[in-house]
Design a protein around this motif. Structure first.
Motif, PDB file in Angstrom:
ATOM      1  N   UNK B  53      11.770  40.404 -25.800  1.00 29.10           N
ATOM      2  CA  UNK B  53      12.763  41.179 -25.072  1.00 29.10           C
ATOM      3  C   UNK B  53      13.792  40.341 -24.349  1.00 29.10           C
ATOM      4  N   UNK B  54      13.762  39.015 -24.528  1.00 27.97           N
ATOM      5  CA  UNK B  54      14.711  38.183 -23.799  1.00 27.97           C
ATOM      6  C   UNK B  54      16.061  38.075 -24.506  1.00 27.97           C
ATOM      7  N   UNK B  55      16.148  38.582 -25.743  1.00 28.98           N
ATOM      8  CA  UNK B  55      17.427  38.577 -26.440  1.00 28.98           C
ATOM      9  C   UNK B  55      17.622  37.410 -27.385  1.00 28.98           C
ATOM     10  N   UNK B 224      19.804  22.511 -36.120  1.00 27.26           N
ATOM     11  CA  UNK B 224      18.789  23.554 -36.185  1.00 27.26           C
ATOM     12  C   UNK B 224      18.760  24.298 -34.863  1.00 27.26           C
ATOM     13  N   UNK B 225      18.802  25.637 -34.980  1.00 33.56           N
ATOM     14  CA  UNK B 225      18.569  26.451 -33.795  1.00 33.56           C
ATOM     15  C   UNK B 225      17.213  27.092 -34.006  1.00 33.56           C
ATOM     16  N   UNK B 226      16.257  26.752 -33.157  1.00 31.77           N
ATOM     17  CA  UNK B 226      14.865  27.138 -33.376  1.00 31.77           C
ATOM     18  C   UNK B 226      14.431  28.085 -32.262  1.00 31.77           C
ATOM     19  N   UNK B 227      14.157  29.317 -32.640  1.00 31.59           N
ATOM     20  CA  UNK B 227      13.744  30.300 -31.650  1.00 31.59           C
ATOM     21  C   UNK B 227      12.234  30.335 -31.574  1.00 31.59           C
ATOM     22  N   UNK B 228      11.681  30.266 -30.383  1.00 33.11           N
ATOM     23  CA  UNK B 228      10.223  30.304 -30.254  1.00 33.11           C
ATOM     24  C   UNK B 228       9.840  30.781 -28.861  1.00 33.11           C
ATOM     25  N   UNK B 229       8.599  31.192 -28.717  1.00 31.64           N
ATOM     26  CA  UNK B 229       8.097  31.522 -27.389  1.00 31.64           C
ATOM     27  C   UNK B 229       7.053  30.491 -26.975  1.00 31.64           C
ATOM     28  N   UNK B 230       6.810  29.512 -27.860  1.00 30.03           N
ATOM     29  CA  UNK B 230       5.683  28.603 -27.689  1.00 30.03           C
ATOM     30  C   UNK B 230       6.177  27.254 -27.153  1.00 30.03           C
ATOM     31  N   UNK B 231       5.852  26.958 -25.876  1.00 26.74           N
ATOM     32  CA  UNK B 231       6.307  25.715 -25.262  1.00 26.74           C
ATOM     33  C   UNK B 231       5.744  24.493 -25.978  1.00 26.74           C
ATOM     34  N   UNK B 232       4.568  24.645 -26.575  1.00 20.12           N
ATOM     35  CA  UNK B 232       3.988  23.534 -27.340  1.00 20.12           C
ATOM     36  C   UNK B 232       4.890  23.155 -28.496  1.00 20.12           C
ATOM     37  N   UNK B 233       5.371  24.147 -29.223  1.00 15.57           N
ATOM     38  CA  UNK B 233       6.272  23.894 -30.344  1.00 15.57           C
ATOM     39  C   UNK B 233       7.569  23.262 -29.851  1.00 15.57           C
ATOM     40  N   UNK B 241      17.009  22.323 -24.999  1.00 13.64           N
ATOM     41  CA  UNK B 241      16.283  23.555 -24.760  1.00 13.64           C
ATOM     42  C   UNK B 241      17.180  24.547 -24.031  1.00 13.64           C
ATOM     43  N   UNK B 242      17.167  25.799 -24.498  1.00 15.82           N
ATOM     44  CA  UNK B 242      17.868  26.874 -23.806  1.00 15.82           C
ATOM     45  C   UNK B 242      16.812  27.907 -23.439  1.00 15.82           C
ATOM     46  N   UNK B 243      16.662  28.184 -22.143  1.00 13.20           N
ATOM     47  CA  UNK B 243      15.643  29.146 -21.717  1.00 13.20           C
ATOM     48  C   UNK B 243      16.323  30.481 -21.447  1.00 13.20           C
ATOM     49  N   UNK B 244      15.798  31.525 -22.066  1.00 15.68           N
ATOM     50  CA  UNK B 244      16.403  32.848 -21.885  1.00 15.68           C
ATOM     51  C   UNK B 244      15.428  33.800 -21.222  1.00 15.68           C
ATOM     52  N   UNK B 245      15.963  34.650 -20.338  1.00 12.72           N
ATOM     53  CA  UNK B 245      15.155  35.687 -19.729  1.00 12.72           C
ATOM     54  C   UNK B 245      16.004  36.942 -19.613  1.00 12.72           C
ATOM     55  N   UNK B 246      15.545  38.001 -20.188  1.00  9.39           N
ATOM     56  CA  UNK B 246      16.217  39.297 -20.131  1.00  9.39           C
ATOM     57  C   UNK B 246      17.726  39.227 -20.358  1.00  9.39           C
TER      58      UNK B 246
END
Lengths: 328, 569
Positions: B53-55, B224-233, B241-246
C-alpha cells in the motif's frame, strides 16, 4: 499425443452410445400403451372399430407382442446395419424420413451457429474492454431482451414486420414454386432469402448468452498480470488484448458447441412449427405424440449422437487451444 | 550492441520529478502518490522499499505510463534520458501511442512478482520472447528465434533451443522468473524495473536470481529499479535506496547511509523489525525441563499417487512425506523449515489428519492419530488447531468476526447466547483487538488484524497444540513481529505447544525452541534452533542458511553461497 486423445474419446463413444440407445428405448416405452393403442383410439374418434383379431394380427406384425428386451435387441441389431426400422404412421422406412429432414436441420443449425459466433464474439469483446461505456450498456440491454424473449414470439413479430412492411414471403425455407423442385442455383438463392429469419430467431438467445459469457470471462482475464507483461513489452492495445486475454477467454466459448448443436435441433420445435420449417423438430414431436416408436427412437438417438459429437468437437478444439488441457 | 555508458555519467537516466498520481473515485480524485521524486542512474541499482500500500508498484507502472485504472497522473513528470542527448518526458506521451510503446520493452523493460501468472498460460515461452524481440528489432522470425535462444542461454536456462517450445507451467518457479528476465532483457533495455521479482520464490532460488541480475547488470550496464519489501534483499543488491510510506518518499540515500544512519522514523522501524528477527525473541518462555512429550511422530509416510488410463493404473508416486519422526514436548515450539515442495505443510496436515498418512504413528497423549476413527478425532480436533498462511483466504468474507470466532464454540456445543458473546469479546481482547468490532466483516480489517482474528478462532477451544502453517508470510515485516509476539504471549499464558511451519529462517529463529529442516519429504537435520543456525551440520542446511539475505550491506559479498545437490541414492 493429440491423436491418442481423439482415438480414446472415439472409443469411449461406443459404450456410451449403447447406453444412450437403451435409455432412449426405455423412454419411448415409458408412456402406457403402444402405437396400436394410440391408433385404435384415433380410429375410435372417427367411429371406426377394429376387431380384436386384426389388432392382435397387427400387433404381431409390428412385433409389439414380444417382450421388451426382444424388441430392444431387434431394434439395436438392425441399427448396427443401418436399418432404423419402419415408421408405423408414415409407413415408410425411418431412415428416409429422417435424413430428408436432418439435412436441412443441420444446415440451419450450422448457419445459426456461425451467426451466433459472428455477432457474439466482437460484441462480447467490446463490452468487456469498454466496460460501463454507452456501447456496453446498449449491448447488455439488447442482450437481456434477447435472452428473455421467447423465440416463437420473436418469430411472430419478425414475420409480421416482414409481411406487412416488406411484403416478403416468410415462413418455410422455400417459396412454393421451389418446394418440390430439384436443386438449382435459383433454389439455393431462394433458400438464403428465407434462411435469415429462422437464423435470427433461433440465434438471438444463444447470441445474448454468449455475449454475457464472453464479457464475464474477458473481464476476469483483463486484469491478469500477463496482460501487464504484454503491455510492458510495447504491444499495441488491440493486439495484446486479442492475443492474450481473448485467447484465454475463448475456452468457454468453444465449450458451447457441445450444447448448441442439439439445442438447435430439439429446442427449435416451437419456432419451427411457427415458421413451418421442414426441419426435424416438428416431425419428432409428432412421432412422440403418436408413439411411433422407431421414428421417435431414431430422433432421440440422433440428437444424443449430435450431443456426443458436439462435445467431441469442442473437446478437440479445447485441446488445440489450451496446452494446459493437453497435458493433464 | 548498445553503447555502454559508464556509471560515471552524472546525469540520471530517469528522473522522477514531483510525481502525483490519483485514483478517480466517486468522491473525487484520491491521491496515492504525493509528489515523489528520485533518480535512476545507469549501472546502478535503486531499491524502492516500503510495505504493502505504499505506492511502489504504482510508481513502477507510471514510469512506463501504464497507470492502472482508475489512476491518472495529476502532477509532476518523469524524464527519460538514455543517451545524454536531452531528456524526453514519459508522462506527457499518449499512453497508447507509438512513442511510448517503442520505449516499453525496448528501452525500459519490466518484470513482475508472480512469474507464473505474468507469463501467458497458453503461449510457449519462445513465442512470447520472439514477440518481444520483433516488436523492437527489425528481424525475421528465424533470427528472432535465435536471439530468443541466446537470451535464455544468458539467464542460464539449460538447453535453450528446447526450452523455447515449452509452456510456462512446465517450468519451475525459478525457471519462469529466469524466462521473464530473458524476455525483459531480450532487447537490451537501458532500464530494468523489477517489481518484487523474488518475493514468490524460495530463498535459495531468490539468491540465484539476485546473483543473475547483478551479473547481467554488469554485462549490459543498465539501470535497475528494484522494488521490494525485504530489507535483507536491499542490503544485498542496492546502491541507492528510496523508502516509501503511504505514497510519500520519506527518505532516500546511499545504501550505507540508510543502513547505518537512518533518519526517518519509518526507515528506523523497518530496520528494527528486521534486526529483531535476527535473534531469539527476548520474552521467550522455554518449556519446563521436566515437560512431558505431547506428540511423538514415528516413521510418518504419505504418498500421492497419480493414476492414469482406463484401469487407473498408478503411473507416478510422489513421496510427499518419507519417513518423518520427531517428538514435541509440552509448551515447546518446534519449527519445520524447508523450501516449497519439501513436505513441511504436508506433515502439518497429517498431524491435523486433513490428510490420511500411509504409514507411521502419530502418538498424541497416548492416542494414535493415524488409526483414530472419526469419533476419536472429533475430540482431539478440539485440542489440535491450525492457523493458515493467508489471512485473506482463511476467513469467510460473508461472516462477521463474531460468527467466525464463535463457530467452533457453537459446533462443539460449548457456549451460546450471552455467554458466547462474552467469550468472543474475551478472545478478541486476548489477541489485542477491540471487542466492539465483533460485528464487522473481515474486509474491514488489515492483514495483521485478520491474522489476529484467525489466532482468536484457533485458541477459542483452548487447544493444547497449534499447527501454524506460515502464519506470518503474508504479512508486512513490521506486523510480523507483532503477530509472533502475540503467539509467544499465548504460549506462555496457556502452555501451548506449537508446530511452526515456515520457509523463513529468521522467523523460526525468533519463535522456535527447536527446528527440523526438511528436504524432499525427509528431515535432514533436527535440533536446538540456535545450534542449527550457528553450526549447521547437514550440507542442505548450510546451503539454505547461506541463501538467506543478511540485512547488513557491509557484509555483502563476504559469504560464499552454495547450492545443495543431493547425491542420487
Amino acid at each position: 499425443m493429440i491423436w491418442r486423445f481423439i482415438l480414446k474419446r472415439i472409443i469411449w463413444m461406443v459404450p456410451f452410445m449403447f447406453a444412450v440407445s437403451l435409455v432412449a428405448f426405455l423412454l419411448i416405452q415409458a408412456p402406457p400403451g403402444d402405437y396400436l393403442t394410440t391408433y385404435i383410439a384415433k380410429l375410435g374418434e372417427s367411429n371406426e372399430v377394429m376387431d380384436q383379431a386384426s389388432v392382435d394380427n397387427l400387433r404381431a406384425r409390428f412385433g409389439l407382442d414380444k417382450p421388451l428386451y426382444v424388441q430392444y435387441f431387434k431394434w439395436v441389431s438392425n441399427l448396427l446395419v443401418g436399418d432404423f426400422g419402419m415408421s408405423f404412421e408414415w409407413r415408410q422406412p425411418v431412415s428416409e424420413l429422417v435424413w430428408q429432414r436432418m439435412g436441412l436441420t443441420m444446415m440451419l443449425s450450422f448457419s445459426t451457429l456461425l451467426f451466433t459466433w459472428a455477432v457474439a464474439f466482437p460484441i462480447g469483446v467490446y463490452s468487456a474492454v469498454r466496460k460501463y461505456s454507452i456501447g456496453d450498456y446498449i449491448a447488455t440491454t439488447i442482450g437481456f431482451i434477447g435472452l428473455a424473449t421467447p423465440n416463437f414470439l420473436l418469430a411472430l413479430v419478425l414475420m409480421y414486420i416482414g409481411v406487412v412492411h416488406f411484403g416478403s414471403d416468410v415462413g418455410g425455407l422455400f417459396s412454393s414454386e421451389y418446394k418440390n423442385a430439384p436443386w438449382s442455383w435459383p433454389k439455393v438463392w431462394n433458400l438464403i432469402q428465407h434462411l435469415w429469419l429462422p437464423v435470427v430467431v433461433l440465434g438471438t438467445s444463444a447470441t445474448a448468452s454468449l455475449i454475457r459469457i464472453m464479457r464475464a470471462n474477458l473481464l476476469d482475464e483483463l486484469n491478469r498480470p500477463y496482460v501487464d507483461t504484454a503491455r510492458a513489452k510495447g504491444l499495441s492495445e488491440f493486439w495484446l488484448i486479442m492475443k492474450y486475454p481473448v485467447r484465454v477467454a475463448l475456452n468457454p466459448f468453444v465449450s458451447t458447441i457441445g450444447w448448441v448443436l442439439p439445442n438447435l435441433v430439439s429446442g427449435a420445435v416451437v419456432t419451427a412449427i411457427v415458421l413451418s420449417l421442414p426441419t426435424a423438430g416438428p416431425l419428432m414431436l409428432q412421432a412422440l405424440l403418436s408413439q411411433d416408436m422407431y421414428l421417435a427412437g431414431a430422433f432421440v438417438l440422433l440428437l444424443s449422437s449430435l450431443t456426443v459429437i458436439g462435445m467431441l468437437i469442442s473437446d478437440i478444439l479445447l485441446v488445440l487451444l489450451d496446452p494446459r488441457v493437453r497435458y493433464e | 550492441m548498445p553503447l555502454i555508458h559508464m556509471p560515471s555519467d552524472t546525469h540520471p537516466i530517469i528522473r522522477v520529478d514531483n510525481l502525483n498520481v490519483g485514483f478517480s473515485m466517486r468522491q473525487g480524485v484520491v491521491d496515492v502518490l504525493h509528489g515523489i521524486s528520485f533518480d535512476l542512474h545507469r549501472g546502478k541499482t535503486t531499491c524502492i522499499v516500503g510495505e504493502s500500500g505504499s505506492g511502489k508498484s504504482v510508481t513502477a507502472r507510471t514510469i512506463l505510463n501504464m497507470v492502472p485504472r482508475p489512476g491518472i497522473i495529476n502532477g509532476g513528470r518523469i524524464m527519460f534520458d538514455p543517451d545524454g542527448t536531452g531528456p524526453v518526458c514519459l508522462t506527457e506521451m499518449d499512453p497508447r501511442g507509438k512513442e511510448i510503446r517503442a520505449i516499453r520493452g525496448g528501452r525500459i523493460a519490466m518484470i513482475f512478482q508472480e512469474p507464473m501468472s505474468s507469463l501467458s498460460p497458453v503461449h510457449t515461452i519462445g513465442n512470447q520472447i520472439v514477440e518481444a524481440i520483433r516488436l523492437h528489432r527489425d528481424v525475421d522470425k528465424k533470427e528472432a528465434r535465435r536471439m530468443a535462444a541466446e537470451a535464455l542461454a544468458q539467464v542460464e536456462i539449460p538447453n535453450p533451443e528446447k526450452a523455447l517450445d515449452k509452456y510456462a507451467f512446465e517450468y519451475s518457479g525459478g525457471m519462469r522468473q529466469r524466462a521473464m528476465i530473458a524476455m525483459a532483457l531480450s532487447c537490451h533495455p537501458d532500464v530494468l524495473i523489477a517489481d518484487e521479482p523474488t518475493t514468490a520464490l524460495d530463498v535459495t532460488t531468490q539468491a540465484e536470481i539476485l546473483d543473475l541480475m547483478k551479473n547481467l547488470q554488469t554485462d549490459l550496464g543498465m539501470a535497475i529499479m528494484f522494488i521490494t519489501h525485504d530489507m535483507g534483499v536491499v542490503a544485498e543488491i542496492a546502491d541507492e535506496v528510496v523508502v516509501m510510506e503511504q505514497g510519500h518518499v520519506v527518505e532516500k540515500g546511499g545504501i550505507d547511509q540508510i543502513f547505518s544512519a537512518p533518519q526517518h522514523p519509518y526507515t528506523q522501524k523497518l530496520l528494527t523489525a528486521v534486526k529483531t528477527l535476527d535473534e531469539p525473541a527476548p520474552g521467550k518462555v522455554r518449556p519446563a525441563a521436566d515437560a512431558r512429550d505431547i506428540l511423538t511422530v514415528k516413521g510418518l509416510e504419505l504418498r500421492f499417487e497419480k493414476k492414469e488410463g482406463f484401469f487407473q493404473r498408478v503411473t507416478e508416486v510422489t513421496k510427499a512425506v518419507d519417513g518423518v519422526s520427531f517428538t514435541l514436548r509440552q509448551g515447546e515450539a518446534l519449527g519445520i523449515v524447508g523450501e516449497s515442495g519439501s513436505g513441511k505443510t504436508t506433515v502439518g496436515r497429517c498431524i491435523a489428519r486433513v490428510y490420511d498418512p500411509n504409514a507411521g504413528t502419530i502418538d498424541y497423549s497416548g492416542q494414535n492419530l493415524v488409526t483414530a476413527g472419526a469419533a476419536e478425532l472429533r475430540d482431539t480436533r478440539k485440542q489440535i488447531r491450525m492457523i493458515f498462511q493467508d489471512p485473506f483466504a482463511s476467513l469467510n468474507p460473508r461472516m462477521t468476526v463474531k460468527q467466525l470466532i464463535a463457530e467452533p464454540l457453537i459446533v462443539n456445543g460449548i457456549a451460546r447466547g450471552k455467554d458466547l458473546e462474552d467469550r468472543v469479546a474475551k478472545l478478541l481482547t486476548e489477541v489485542g483487538l477491540d471487542p466492539g468490532m465483533m460485528e464487522r466483516y473481515p474486509h474491514a480489517f488489515s492483514g495483521g488484524q485478520r491474522q489476529r482474528i484467525v489466532v482468536a478462532r484457533a485458541i477459542a477451544l483452548e487447544p493444547k497444540l497449534v499447527i501454524a502453517d506460515e502464519p506470518t508470510s503474508a504479512l508486512d515485516v513490521s506486523i510480523r513481529t507483532q503477530v509472533l509476539d502475540l503467539l509467544l504471549r499465548l504460549q506462555a499464558e496457556m502452555g501451548l505447544s506449537f508446530i511452526f511451519i515456515s520457509h523463513d529462517m529468521a522467523v523460526i529463529r525468533y519463535f522456535c525452541d527447536r527446528v527440523a529442516v526438511m528436504f524432499k519429504g525427509r528431515i535432514v537435520e533436527i535440533g536446538e534452533t540456535e545450534q542449527i543456525i550457528t553450526d549447521p551440520q547437514h550440507p542442505y542446511t548450510k546451503a539454505l542458511l547461506s541463501s538467506v539475505p543478511i540485512a547488513d550491506p557491509s557484509l555483502r559479498g563476504t559469504r560464499q553461497r552454495h547450492r545443495y545437490i543431493p547425491e542420487q541414492a
